[in-house]
Motif scaffolding. Structure first.
Motif, mmCIF file in Angstrom:
data_model
loop_
_atom_site.group_PDB
_atom_site.id
_atom_site.type_symbol
_atom_site.label_atom_id
_atom_site.label_comp_id
_atom_site.label_asym_id
_atom_site.label_seq_id
_atom_site.Cartn_x
_atom_site.Cartn_y
_atom_site.Cartn_z
ATOM 1 N N MET A 110 0.836 -1.191 0.000
ATOM 2 C CA MET A 110 0.000 0.000 0.000
ATOM 3 C C MET A 110 0.874 1.244 0.000
ATOM 4 S SD MET A 110 -3.405 0.435 2.176
ATOM 5 C CE MET A 110 -3.261 1.707 3.374
ATOM 6 N N MET A 111 0.574 2.164 -0.901
ATOM 7 C CA MET A 111 1.322 3.410 -0.970
ATOM 8 C C MET A 111 0.934 4.314 0.191
ATOM 9 S SD MET A 111 1.153 4.185 -5.052
ATOM 10 C CE MET A 111 2.516 5.347 -5.077
ATOM 11 N N ARG A 112 1.871 5.082 0.641
ATOM 12 C CA ARG A 112 1.607 6.063 1.695
ATOM 13 C C ARG A 112 0.749 7.186 1.120
ATOM 14 N NH1 ARG A 112 6.108 10.147 3.905
ATOM 15 N NH2 ARG A 112 4.723 11.492 5.088
ATOM 16 N N CYS A 113 -0.310 7.497 1.802
ATOM 17 C CA CYS A 113 -1.193 8.579 1.382
ATOM 18 C C CYS A 113 -0.621 9.899 1.879
ATOM 19 C CB CYS A 113 -2.602 8.365 1.932
ATOM 20 S SG CYS A 113 -3.701 9.712 1.485
ATOM 21 N N VAL A 114 -0.380 10.802 0.964
ATOM 22 C CA VAL A 114 0.154 12.107 1.319
ATOM 23 C C VAL A 114 -0.991 13.097 1.532
ATOM 24 C CG1 VAL A 114 1.623 13.998 0.537
ATOM 25 C CG2 VAL A 114 2.277 11.640 0.073
ATOM 26 N N THR A 115 -1.989 13.059 0.660
ATOM 27 C CA THR A 115 -3.149 13.928 0.799
ATOM 28 C C THR A 115 -4.306 13.374 -0.020
ATOM 29 O OG1 THR A 115 -3.975 16.197 0.610
ATOM 30 C CG2 THR A 115 -2.468 15.452 -1.097
#
Length: 126
Positions: A110-115
């Motif tokens: 899962m990619m890190r959510c930045v915004t």
């Protein structure tokens, strides 16, 4: 309503085969996620799959408990059909045969959510 992005490292040069595979995938059996008591805890609102070079990304649009989404998808027949069919195109092997393995893959890729934003989070100008 949040989004999650799941990444797959793939062997370059197979974008067309992957597009055909995902384009012909069977539909999700149910978008509703329930707990052990049958109470709704989450809902899949939509998904999308994107591919470029050596990366394939699955976008998951959902509401509710994301851990429940991963467990729910692990039990969906169509997900296992796709998982079996993409194996030859993957750059990295992973175990998604069991619910635990699938959940681990989901967490690790899962990619890190930045915004995130939507029309619901922005005021409307008149």
């Amino acid at each position: 309503m949040p989004y999650a992005m799941i990444t797959f490292r793939i062997k370059p040069g197979h974008e067309d085969e992957l597009a055909e595979l995902f384009g012909g995938a069977p539909p999700l059996e149910s978008p509703i996620v329930t707990d052990d008591n049958g109470e709704e805890t989450a809902r899949l609102l939509g998904t999308g799959v994107f591919v470029k070079d050596d990366v394939l990304v699955r976008l998951v649009h959902y509401e509710g408990d994301f851990a429940g989404i991963a467990r729910h998808l692990a039990g969906q027949r169509h997900v296992h059909i796709i998982e079996d069919e993409i194996v030859p195109f993957l750059a990295d092997a992973r175990d998604t045969a069991t619910s635990e393995g699938f959940a681990a893959f989901f967490r690790n890729s899962m990619m890190r959510c930045v915004t995130q934003s939507s029309s619901e989070t922005h005021p409307t100008r008149l």
